[in-house]
Enzyme design. Sequence first.
Site, PDB file in Angstrom:
ATOM      1  N   ARG A   9      48.580  73.487  40.380  1.00 41.23           N
ATOM      2  CA  ARG A   9      49.336  73.935  39.237  1.00 41.23           C
ATOM      3  C   ARG A   9      50.585  72.796  38.846  1.00 41.23           C
ATOM      4  NH1 ARG A   9      54.006  75.998  39.558  1.00 41.23           N
ATOM      5  NH2 ARG A   9      53.587  77.063  41.770  1.00 41.23           N
ATOM      6  N   TYR A  59      48.476  78.400  10.701  1.00 41.23           N
ATOM      7  CA  TYR A  59      47.361  79.066  11.472  1.00 41.23           C
ATOM      8  C   TYR A  59      47.891  80.478  11.950  1.00 41.23           C
ATOM      9  CZ  TYR A  59      44.976  80.067  15.926  1.00 41.23           C
ATOM     10  OH  TYR A  59      44.542  80.786  17.051  1.00 41.23           O
ATOM     11  N   ASP A 100      51.140  69.681  14.390  1.00 42.38           N
ATOM     12  CA  ASP A 100      49.915  70.053  14.854  1.00 42.38           C
ATOM     13  C   ASP A 100      48.699  69.234  14.266  1.00 42.38           C
ATOM     14  OD1 ASP A 100      47.309  71.337  15.113  1.00 42.38           O
ATOM     15  OD2 ASP A 100      48.123  73.307  15.313  1.00 42.38           O
ATOM     16  N   LYS A 124      39.129  71.912  19.675  1.00 43.28           N
ATOM     17  CA  LYS A 124      38.550  71.623  18.614  1.00 43.28           C
ATOM     18  C   LYS A 124      37.751  70.145  18.654  1.00 43.28           C
ATOM     19  CE  LYS A 124      40.123  75.571  16.986  1.00 43.28           C
ATOM     20  NZ  LYS A 124      40.968  76.058  17.911  1.00 43.28           N
TER      21      LYS A 124
END
Length: 399
Positions: free
Chosen positions: A45, A97, A169, A194
Amino acid sequence: MSTITELLHAIPADPHTGAIAVPIYQTSTFVQDAPGVNKGYDYARSNNPTRATLEQLVAGLEKGAAAYAFSSGLAAIDAVVKLLQAGDEIIAVDDIYGGAFRLFDKVYKKFGVTVHYVDTTDAGNVAAAFTPNTKLVWLETPTNPTLKISDIHAIAKLAKAHGALLCVDNTFASPVLQQPLTLGADLVVHSATKYLGGHSDIIAGIVVAKDKAIGDEIKFYQNATGAILGPFDSFLLIRGLETLHLRVRQHSQNAQAVAEFLQQHPLVDKVFYPGLPSHPHHALAKRQAKGFGGVVSFTLKTDTVDAATTLVCSTQYFKLAESLGGVKSLLCHPASMTHKSIPDAIRLANGVANSLVRLSVGLEETEDLIADLQQALEKVAVKRPQLSEQEPLEPALAL
């Protein structure tokens, strides 16, 4: 050395075996030589060699000091917002978004973080929105889905003057076309699902910090909250980066041709694509980016949900699906899909019309994509006389 050559040769061969591909370290923990004495890794982690390689590569692409990989784009956004505290305020792009809007409005609002949405295409609107409590400016440029462009350099100067951070972004542009940190931004986020991944086979997010100090804070929240990217997905994302430059180049070329086709079609009302000279921010996009990307949006002259639904259900190569940036072309109806979490009045005011369709233009042959849209538009034309206005969509959760 060109950027693509630099990227490819920044991906290390495995020092233990000589493997040309980065190994997948599919392990949860690492053997230690003594308590607290290890080879740089103790628990997956906190860190993992496959993920660490990915993070170094993306930091290099974005010209940042550090990058951190998360389990989704929204987890990456969440890590940035965790830099704030109750009473802080955010200035955010209005054409935002839907998932980011939901996170701001439904999660952080109740913790005392206030968001002011403004049209960031005019830096004057941003300047007027600052208060003593403004700690973060949130940009998408290009925006999703109307592809508005904001002046990163100008807004970065405003943020700095007010002691606020600027986060951009950069999902739609990718670091191939635009590098916000070099224009003055403090942070960059990606839905790596994406273009960075590029094959519609992973969910991932990235935060890149310009300075090590901010990067260390993001790293703390990545470890503390545990929304990490796993080693296999990190491997897939590294593989996606190897072809990023080539894919983005072809995406952009195809999108330009598709946008030009749509602009002259009699059933199409408006086309949103920064590569068109008619786009209101074409000059700015040309100045701050190296290309215009693979996303095209447009509205129909019959501005109804029915008209858009007919179109998106009639294509063959453009597949109806959430997401974008993959090698295969996709399309969606934002009003009933990606932006369904945004109330109708806000959605419509921000230009997300009932008939707006968003295209993620893939890597198929250009003429095939144009022919597909042509035949779908013909079906809209046949049905056009029967189309009627539809009641506004009810807000719901976007995927």
